[in-house]
Design a protein around this motif. Structure first.
Motif, mmCIF file in Angstrom:
data_model
loop_
_atom_site.group_PDB
_atom_site.id
_atom_site.type_symbol
_atom_site.label_atom_id
_atom_site.label_comp_id
_atom_site.label_asym_id
_atom_site.label_seq_id
_atom_site.Cartn_x
_atom_site.Cartn_y
_atom_site.Cartn_z
ATOM 1 N N ASN A 19 0.848 -1.188 0.000
ATOM 2 C CA ASN A 19 0.000 0.000 0.000
ATOM 3 C C ASN A 19 0.883 1.237 0.000
ATOM 4 O O ASN A 19 2.002 1.212 0.518
ATOM 5 C CB ASN A 19 -0.923 0.002 1.218
ATOM 6 C CG ASN A 19 -2.012 1.060 1.134
ATOM 7 O OD1 ASN A 19 -2.078 1.987 1.926
ATOM 8 N ND2 ASN A 19 -2.890 0.942 0.137
ATOM 9 N N SER B 284 0.759 5.514 0.783
ATOM 10 C CA SER B 284 -0.013 6.584 1.393
ATOM 11 C C SER B 284 -0.492 7.565 0.328
ATOM 12 O O SER B 284 0.113 7.696 -0.738
ATOM 13 C CB SER B 284 0.826 7.327 2.442
ATOM 14 O OG SER B 284 1.972 7.910 1.850
ATOM 15 N N THR C 158 -3.651 -1.228 4.773
ATOM 16 C CA THR C 158 -3.990 0.011 4.073
ATOM 17 C C THR C 158 -3.859 1.222 4.984
ATOM 18 O O THR C 158 -4.390 1.232 6.100
ATOM 19 C CB THR C 158 -5.443 -0.037 3.556
ATOM 20 O OG1 THR C 158 -5.673 -1.271 2.878
ATOM 21 C CG2 THR C 158 -5.727 1.116 2.610
ATOM 22 N N PHE C 159 -3.180 2.265 4.492
ATOM 23 C CA PHE C 159 -3.130 3.552 5.190
ATOM 24 C C PHE C 159 -4.518 4.182 5.246
ATOM 25 O O PHE C 159 -5.339 4.011 4.331
ATOM 26 C CB PHE C 159 -2.234 4.538 4.440
ATOM 27 C CG PHE C 159 -0.757 4.319 4.598
ATOM 28 C CD1 PHE C 159 -0.106 4.656 5.771
ATOM 29 C CD2 PHE C 159 -0.010 3.805 3.550
ATOM 30 C CE1 PHE C 159 1.259 4.484 5.905
ATOM 31 C CE2 PHE C 159 1.357 3.630 3.669
ATOM 32 C CZ PHE C 159 1.998 3.964 4.861
ATOM 33 N N PHE D 48 -2.875 2.919 9.957
ATOM 34 C CA PHE D 48 -3.212 1.917 8.949
ATOM 35 C C PHE D 48 -4.067 0.835 9.585
ATOM 36 O O PHE D 48 -4.103 0.666 10.802
ATOM 37 C CB PHE D 48 -1.958 1.309 8.321
ATOM 38 C CG PHE D 48 -1.064 0.572 9.294
ATOM 39 C CD1 PHE D 48 -1.280 -0.762 9.609
ATOM 40 C CD2 PHE D 48 0.015 1.221 9.881
ATOM 41 C CE1 PHE D 48 -0.463 -1.437 10.500
ATOM 42 C CE2 PHE D 48 0.847 0.560 10.767
ATOM 43 C CZ PHE D 48 0.605 -0.781 11.085
ATOM 44 N N CYS E 218 -5.039 -3.438 9.128
ATOM 45 C CA CYS E 218 -4.559 -4.652 8.467
ATOM 46 C C CYS E 218 -5.389 -5.854 8.887
ATOM 47 O O CYS E 218 -6.035 -5.854 9.943
ATOM 48 C CB CYS E 218 -3.084 -4.892 8.747
ATOM 49 S SG CYS E 218 -2.709 -5.392 10.427
ATOM 50 N N THR F 134 -5.855 -1.629 13.918
ATOM 51 C CA THR F 134 -5.261 -0.412 13.369
ATOM 52 C C THR F 134 -4.082 -0.026 14.249
ATOM 53 O O THR F 134 -3.994 -0.409 15.415
ATOM 54 C CB THR F 134 -6.267 0.747 13.316
ATOM 55 O OG1 THR F 134 -6.641 1.113 14.651
ATOM 56 C CG2 THR F 134 -7.500 0.360 12.521
#
Length: 278
Positions: free
Chosen positions: A127, A129, A210-211, A218, A220, A241
């Protein structure tokens, strides 16, 4: 049926060639900053999973005439997410970012499609940013053993027989400087997972990450994987997070199954998941 068709937005096929054309995952941005080009992965088959010798051609579709313009190629790809091909947010009309297989390692490349200049990033990116400054990296070889549709073929996982490798986990990558840092190790993740699901030292991996839009946290998905020779009893999915330094971890409690999330804003997540439990 006519009523349904009358409510559909107009659409048109962009690719004209006989090869298999696809882009990537639902949360990747395919359009250039000026909306004149759409990124595309291209392979010659669709009847088997990718192998180490299968190469993907990367290009962009020019919207004025739907012409496919080749840009690069890679052996680090899959059918679900492509090669994480995307425009560089810092230069969304001239630079692309994608993962590659270089010198027996998975890495990431930032390529200027005008000059051809390419910078190599030390780790493959899962990912990027939204400001284009940082990336998150995970173990794509381990992921291939778990789900070939999301991992990369070609490099066996060196720690395949180790449930929680100390030097593996979630890495923060400085894209501009080309540096990397392990911010959350697999043992740290395992401690959270085993406490939540009361399991005995399962083999784990990070499946998605993901940011948030502001790039300061993030989310996950961590999943368990049965060791070779053991019977698989399905996945348990840990969702948490954390800050970009790996601190202030917040577990989203009660989710035994979770998938397909997206940040609504920097503080809220939309996610397909089991209802929260006690």
């Amino acid at each position: 049926m006519r009523q349904i068709r009358s409510q559909m937005a107009p659409f048109e096929r962009m690719t004209r060639e006989p090869e298999q054309n696809f882009f990537g995952y639902y949360d990747l941005q395919p359009w250039s900053g000026n909306s004149q080009f759409h990124l595309c992965n291209r392979v010659s088959f669709m009847d088997h999973m990718q192998s180490a010798s299968d190469r993907a051609e990367l290009g962009m579709i020019r919207m004025s005439d739907y012409r496919f313009i080749p840009l690069a190629s890679t052996y680090a790809w899959n059918f679900q997410q492509g090669t994480m091909l995307q425009w560089n947010p810092l230069n969304p009309d001239e630079e692309i970012i994608f993962n590659s297989y270089l010198r027996d390692e998975f890495k990431s490349c930032v390529k200027n499609i005008v000059t051809g200049e390419t910078r190599v990033i030390p780790r493959p990116l899962a990912n990027v940013s939204q400001d284009g400054k940082r990336g998150l990296s995970i173990n794509f070889s381990r992921l291939f053993d778990f789900r070939p549709g999301y991992g990369y073929a070609g490099i066996p996982d060196a720690k395949a027989n180790i449930q929680v490798p100390e030097d593996d986990g979630i890495f923060l990558v400085d894209i501009e400087k080309g540096t990397e840092k392990l911010i959350i190790s697999m043992p740290a993740i395992s401690e959270i997972f085993t406490k939540k699901f009361k399991s005995k030292n399962p083999k784990l991996l990070v499946n998605h990450i993901t940011f948030n839009p502001s790039g300061d946290r993030f989310v996950c998905l961590v999943r368990n994987m049965a060791m070779q020779g053991e019977k698989t009893h399905g996945w348990a999915t840990l969702v948490f997070t954390a800050d970009i330094d790996g601190k202030n971890i917040h577990v989203i409690n009660g989710y035994g199954g979770a998938s397909h999330y997206i940040w609504r804003d920097s503080e809220h997540i939309l996610i397909y998941a089991d209802l929260p439990g006690p």
